[in-house]
Design an enzyme around this catalytic site. Structure first.
Site, PDB file in Angstrom:
ATOM      1  N   SER A   1       0.853  -1.187   0.000  1.00 11.03           N
ATOM      2  CA  SER A   1       0.000   0.000   0.000  1.00 11.03           C
ATOM      3  C   SER A   1       0.890   1.238   0.000  1.00 11.03           C
ATOM      4  CB  SER A   1      -0.889  -0.034   1.249  1.00 11.03           C
ATOM      5  OG  SER A   1      -1.613   1.168   1.377  1.00 11.03           O
TER       6      SER A   1
ATOM      7  N   LYS B   1      -3.064   5.137  -2.619  1.00 14.60           N
ATOM      8  CA  LYS B   1      -4.067   5.921  -1.914  1.00 14.60           C
ATOM      9  C   LYS B   1      -4.489   7.089  -2.804  1.00 14.60           C
ATOM     10  CE  LYS B   1      -3.949   3.859   2.191  1.00 14.60           C
ATOM     11  NZ  LYS B   1      -5.144   3.317   2.855  1.00 14.60           N
TER      12      LYS B   1
ATOM     13  N   ASP C   1     -13.692  -1.530   3.401  1.00 12.26           N
ATOM     14  CA  ASP C   1     -12.765  -1.516   4.542  1.00 12.26           C
ATOM     15  C   ASP C   1     -13.511  -0.916   5.738  1.00 12.26           C
ATOM     16  OD1 ASP C   1     -10.796  -0.937   6.429  1.00 12.26           O
ATOM     17  OD2 ASP C   1      -9.351  -0.086   5.041  1.00 12.26           O
TER      18      ASP C   1
ATOM     19  N   LYS D   1      -1.212  -1.022  -4.376  1.00 13.96           N
ATOM     20  CA  LYS D   1      -2.380  -0.218  -3.994  1.00 13.96           C
ATOM     21  C   LYS D   1      -1.902   1.207  -3.809  1.00 13.96           C
ATOM     22  CE  LYS D   1      -4.626   0.074   0.552  1.00 13.96           C
ATOM     23  NZ  LYS D   1      -5.286  -0.766   1.597  1.00 13.96           N
TER      24      LYS D   1
ATOM     25  N   ASP E   1      -7.256   3.061  -2.972  1.00 12.13           N
ATOM     26  CA  ASP E   1      -7.945   3.112  -1.679  1.00 12.13           C
ATOM     27  C   ASP E   1      -8.241   4.576  -1.359  1.00 12.13           C
ATOM     28  OD1 ASP E   1      -8.939   2.841   0.875  1.00 12.13           O
ATOM     29  OD2 ASP E   1      -7.145   1.898   1.730  1.00 12.13           O
TER      30      ASP E   1
ATOM     31  N   LYS F   1      -9.738  -6.814   8.206  1.00 14.98           N
ATOM     32  CA  LYS F   1      -8.717  -6.405   9.175  1.00 14.98           C
ATOM     33  C   LYS F   1      -9.135  -6.975  10.514  1.00 14.98           C
ATOM     34  CE  LYS F   1      -7.187  -2.120   7.024  1.00 14.98           C
ATOM     35  NZ  LYS F   1      -7.334  -0.658   7.016  1.00 14.98           N
TER      36      LYS F   1
ATOM     37  N   GLU G   1     -11.122   0.587  -3.122  1.00 15.61           N
ATOM     38  CA  GLU G   1     -11.370   0.317  -1.702  1.00 15.61           C
ATOM     39  C   GLU G   1     -12.010   1.518  -1.019  1.00 15.61           C
ATOM     40  OE1 GLU G   1      -7.847  -1.204   0.219  1.00 15.61           O
ATOM     41  OE2 GLU G   1      -8.607  -0.823   2.226  1.00 15.61           O
TER      42      GLU G   1
ATOM     43  N   GLY H   1      -3.866  -3.892   6.225  1.00 10.50           N
ATOM     44  CA  GLY H   1      -2.795  -3.571   7.170  1.00 10.50           C
ATOM     45  C   GLY H   1      -3.098  -2.295   7.914  1.00 10.50           C
TER      46      GLY H   1
HETATM   47  O1  OSB Z   1      -7.071   1.923   4.699  1.00 12.41           O
HETATM   48  O2  OSB Z   1      -5.968   0.150   4.532  1.00 12.41           O
HETATM   49  C1  OSB Z   1      -6.095   1.280   5.006  1.00 12.41           C
HETATM   50  C2  OSB Z   1      -2.974   2.272   6.961  1.00 12.41           C
HETATM   51  C3  OSB Z   1      -3.545   2.865   8.056  1.00 12.41           C
HETATM   52  C4  OSB Z   1      -4.904   2.965   8.137  1.00 12.41           C
HETATM   53  C5  OSB Z   1      -5.716   2.471   7.114  1.00 12.41           C
HETATM   54  C6  OSB Z   1      -5.139   1.848   6.012  1.00 12.41           C
HETATM   55  C7  OSB Z   1      -3.750   1.782   5.919  1.00 12.41           C
HETATM   56  C8  OSB Z   1      -3.047   1.215   4.777  1.00 12.41           C
HETATM   57  C9  OSB Z   1      -1.641   0.739   5.008  1.00 12.41           C
HETATM   58  O3  OSB Z   1      -3.500   1.145   3.657  1.00 12.41           O
HETATM   59  C10 OSB Z   1      -1.541  -0.727   5.051  1.00 12.41           C
HETATM   60  C11 OSB Z   1      -0.210  -1.162   5.591  1.00 12.41           C
HETATM   61  O4  OSB Z   1       0.774  -1.075   4.872  1.00 12.41           O
HETATM   62  O5  OSB Z   1      -0.153  -1.595   6.762  1.00 12.41           O
HETATM   63 MG    MG Z   2      -8.298   0.854   3.410  1.00 10.69          MG
END
Ligand code: OSB
Ligand code: MG
Length: 368
Positions: free
Chosen positions: A136, A164, A239, A162, A189, A263, A214, A291
């Site tokens: 991510s 953001k 999510d 992925k 995401d 999660k 996402e 994550g």
């Molecule tokens: O939306 O998946 C998410 C990190 C912190 C809070 C929300 C998210 C995320 C990530 C990072 O996308 C995922 C990771 O590398 O741990």
């Molecule tokens: Mg997410």
């Protein structure tokens, strides 16, 4: 088994790089660790994946500390526990606070597996020996920085990228990314940054053949996601809308999305994650493990749950070195060509590095 000692650690660990999402930037991770000790002298570990501020979810590190200290740990300490599944019933009177519940439940799951001398993955019914992982990548000010990290991570072998997004940092970014990487497995995401009034932008994302988008809409929403899914081809992955088995059941029933990011913390622990996994498997809804910028302990739990059969899409459980100069487990989590071995040793299958934990501990409380 009897849990006769519990330790709560408040941790402050600085990541190598800042991580930016539509809700903000973080580099310092303030989270909790739970250590549960049995009368046989074994230790189980869990991670509470909160942040200092409630930007992703309503819980935050101090609220979780309070919940654990005042409400959850007293329900477990010096109690006979036959199976970690029993904690769901014990915790049920307290609404939500899933990240806090999950941390304590995770420590008990690890302890349970260690007591039985088996891996956490097999205690959970896992079947995979290796898992596929993606990565991510946060929002970057400068598109070249993003393109460069994508190149690096693709070359390292991560199974999907992925990125953001947020309003204003979406279609132009995707244009550039697809220009340079026309074929990589790619997803986005939004972390709840859009509403149905952005439908034109969201529809335009169909042209980038994304694996999924996402959580485009509001956290907790199922209805508008169902409306959106009817007007776009790209599969929606939920999510921040899934906090329980019931949320997942309703989402599937009304068609709020086609994929679930599972999660462990957000759904209140491994027991609930497994229930959701099993239901999704029957409903033909693929899941993958999200994550929360975990330390090695949370990462180990993610690896264990990802070994279940219906985790058919690469998750966000990247290598320790993507986040940390030095992780708090030994060995650290390593990824080769986008694959990661599920450890076979007892419990989480990694040793915790107490010296390293001590370095980053800013508060500690012992319960007996
Ligand atoms: O939306 O998946 C998410 C990190 C912190 C809070 C929300 C998210 C995320 C990530 C990072 O996308 C995922 C990771 O590398 O741990
Ligand atoms: Mg997410």
């Amino acid at each position: 088994m009897k849990v006769n000692e519990i330790h709560l650690y408040k941790m402050n660990m600085r990541m190598k790089n800042p991580f930016t999402t539509s809700f903000g930037t973080q580099q310092d991770r303030l989270f909790l660790l739970v250590e549960a000790k049995s009368d046989e002298g074994l230790s189980g570990w869990g991670e509470c994946v909160t942040s200092e501020l409630p930007l992703y979810i309503e819980e935050f590190t101090q609220s979780a500390w309070y919940m654990l200290e005042k409400n959850l740990i007293p329900l477990v300490i010096n109690q006979e526990i036959k199976h970690p599944d029993e904690l769901q019933d014990k915790f049920k009177p307290f609404k939500r606070n899933n990240l806090a519940k999950s941390a304590l439940e995770g420590a008990i799951w690890d302890l349970y597996a260690k007591t039985r001398g088996e891996s956490l993955a097999s205690s959970l019914g896992g079947v995979r020996k290796t898992i596929e992982v993606g990565i991510s990548l946060g929002i970057e000010e400068n598109i070249n920085d993003l393109l460069q990290s994508i190149k690096l991570k693709v070359d390292e072998g991560y199974k999907r990228i992925k990125i953001k997004i947020k309003p204003g940092k979406d279609l132009d970014v995707l244009d550039e990314v697809r220009k340079h990487f026309p074929d990589i497995p790619l997803m986005v995401d939004a972390n709840s940054a859009y509403t149905l009034s952005d439908i034109d932008t969201l529809k335009k994302m169909d042209q980038y053949h994304l694996m999924m988008i996402e959580q485009p809409l509001t956290a907790g929403d199922l209805i508008d996601h169902a409306k959106l899914q009817k007007s776009i081809k790209t599969p929606i992955c939920l999510d921040e809308s899934i906090h329980s088995y019931e949320n997942a059941r309703q989402a599937i029933e009304i068609g709020s999305g086609k994929i679930i990011n599972l999660k462990v913390g957000r759904v209140g622990g491994l027991t609930e994650a497994k229930r959701i996994h099993d239901m999704c498997e029957k409903a033909n809804i693929p899941v993958w493990c999200g994550g929360m910028l975990e330390s090695g302990i949370g990462r180990a739990h993610n690896i264990a749950i990802t070994s279940l059969a219906n985790f058919t899409l690469p998750g966000d459980t990247a290598a320790s070195s993507r986040y940390w100069e030095k992780d708090i487990i030994q060995p650290e989590v390593v990824v080769h060509h986008g694959l990661l071995d599920v450890p076979e040793g007892p419990g989480i299958g990694f040793d915790v590095n107490r010296e390293e934990i001590k370095k980053h501990t800013v508060a500690h409380k012992e319960f007996k």
